[in-house]
Design an enzyme around this catalytic site. Sequence first.
Site, PDB file in Angstrom:
ATOM      1  N   LYS A   1      -7.225  -0.593  11.574  1.00  4.84           N
ATOM      2  CA  LYS A   1      -6.664  -1.057  10.284  1.00  4.84           C
ATOM      3  C   LYS A   1      -5.400  -0.248   9.969  1.00  4.84           C
ATOM      4  O   LYS A   1      -4.404  -0.795   9.500  1.00  4.84           O
ATOM      5  CB  LYS A   1      -7.713  -0.902   9.181  1.00  4.84           C
ATOM      6  CG  LYS A   1      -7.315  -1.516   7.847  1.00  4.84           C
ATOM      7  CD  LYS A   1      -6.510  -0.604   6.975  1.00  4.84           C
ATOM      8  CE  LYS A   1      -6.148  -1.233   5.636  1.00  4.84           C
ATOM      9  NZ  LYS A   1      -5.201  -0.446   4.863  1.00  4.84           N
TER      10      LYS A   1
ATOM     11  N   GLU B   1       0.831  -1.214   0.000  1.00  2.91           N
ATOM     12  CA  GLU B   1       0.000   0.000   0.000  1.00  2.91           C
ATOM     13  C   GLU B   1       0.860   1.255   0.000  1.00  2.91           C
ATOM     14  O   GLU B   1       1.803   1.378   0.786  1.00  2.91           O
ATOM     15  CB  GLU B   1      -0.918  -0.014   1.244  1.00  2.91           C
ATOM     16  CG  GLU B   1      -1.907   1.138   1.239  1.00  2.91           C
ATOM     17  CD  GLU B   1      -2.899   1.072   2.401  1.00  2.91           C
ATOM     18  OE1 GLU B   1      -3.211  -0.044   2.870  1.00  2.91           O
ATOM     19  OE2 GLU B   1      -3.343   2.141   2.839  1.00  2.91           O
TER      20      GLU B   1
HETATM   21  C1  MEV Z   1      -5.622   3.368   5.181  1.00  6.25           C
HETATM   22  O1  MEV Z   1      -4.924   2.202   4.824  1.00  6.25           O
HETATM   23  C2  MEV Z   1      -5.597   3.549   6.679  1.00  6.25           C
HETATM   24  C3  MEV Z   1      -6.437   4.721   7.218  1.00  6.25           C
HETATM   25  O2  MEV Z   1      -7.775   4.605   6.743  1.00  6.25           O
HETATM   26  C4  MEV Z   1      -6.385   4.610   8.716  1.00  6.25           C
HETATM   27  C5  MEV Z   1      -7.300   5.581   9.423  1.00  6.25           C
HETATM   28  O3  MEV Z   1      -8.329   5.979   8.890  1.00  6.25           O
HETATM   29  O4  MEV Z   1      -6.953   5.907  10.589  1.00  6.25           O
HETATM   30  C6  MEV Z   1      -5.887   6.031   6.741  1.00  6.25           C
END
Ligand code: MEV
Length: 439
Positions: A280, A85
């Site tokens: 996540k 990612e």
């Molecule tokens: C994306 O991989 C992770 C986020 O969505 C985490 C969050 O919203 O805190 C940016």
Amino acid sequence: MTEPVAGFSKFSKEEKIQWLSNLYLNNDSEAVKVLKQYWNEDEKLQQLHDEFTENTISNFYLPFGLAPNFLINGNLLAIPMAIEESSVIAAASKAAKFWGSRGGFKATVLNTKKVGQVHFIYNGDFRKFESFFKELKPRLLDAVKPITKNMEKRGGGVLEIELKDKTAALENYYQLHCNFDTRDSMGANFINSCLEKFAEMLQNEAQNYADFTAEEKDIEILMSILSNYVPECLVRAEVSCPLDELSDSPELDGQEFADKFLRAIRIAEIEKYRAVTHNKGIMNGVDAVVLATGNDFRAVEAGIHAYASKDGQYTSLTHASVENEIFKFWIEIPLALGTVGGLTSLHPLVKLALQILQKPSAEDLMKIVAVAGLAQNFGAVKSLITTGIQQGHMKMHLMNILNQQQATPQEKETIIDYFRKNTVSHNSVIDQLEKLRQQ
Ligand code: MEV
């Protein structure tokens, strides 16, 4: 309809690919080329990878990146991360730099107990079973001595075997609930071998126990398996700084930043939809280091998410406070990791990742992984409450589109410059590139 294949695992690699190509790829030679393009030229190295799992036909690459400038308990580390990612490694590096100039990360291992269970069915008087178990317990520990001898030399071993009555939840269901210390190894094989020995002993010795009736002697072993829920294998990482050093943005002072940040964390603590996404983001950091160091990210994921709901509601793994003008942000997660055994001495990149991390013990690695999770979460929440995350994401997205379009370095420079002031979308990038190419 095709027929099920028999003996697939016995096919050679070429035969497997041939079979796949005939049946599912329409004999597309380009597809087969793609598979083979990822084979390593070094046949020995390729064979090593082939043998990590079964029915291997190619390798699946992930980027292996580096997030430098992590000051952890006074040591400056560069953290290897395996992740596909975009923005994750950039966010980790940014957070590392930010906290590096504010005292760095402090991490502590709170405890290191791992868990395994023998699940069994006993149809009889529980008090009798308790007496049987009391007599049996020292013999269980003796019976696993050949397995535990080396682990004990390293300071680990079986810590406790507890008999649990689970009949309130399921008829005649009992457990041996066992705790282990597996030192620097993840310990799955060690734990499972001990458990299977316990189960065998339990079943055999019950047969010979004079006080049991014929029915009571007949213990049914259901499963002997480690648990990936390790709430007593915990690590904590934190950062803190005075409020007036907290903000690096011209738009917010430290107090304003902390107010927003604390509210964002509070929302993740109380609201499930946000908590899952928040966590996540933490796992972006955790998994990338777990994977790069050859550990089992599925085990880590399962255990951490269960821990996030240990009090009955799924909640944030990170927390923040302001007390006496000091901002504090911390994480507490269970992590069962190994730095010896498993892939750690087999996979060349895993070996290298551990070398980059200065050959950490399992406890050191727990601290590093927790810090990566905390840093990632700080970066994500900071972006969310200030610029929004799309700004960073779109920069990477722009690069991906330019690469897809095989833009030259010169074209990339011009287009990136253009999109400093313009909004990135797939179409707008293609338009801009076409215009440039027509000039
Ligand atoms: C994306 O991989 C992770 C986020 O969505 C985490 C969050 O919203 O805190 C940016």
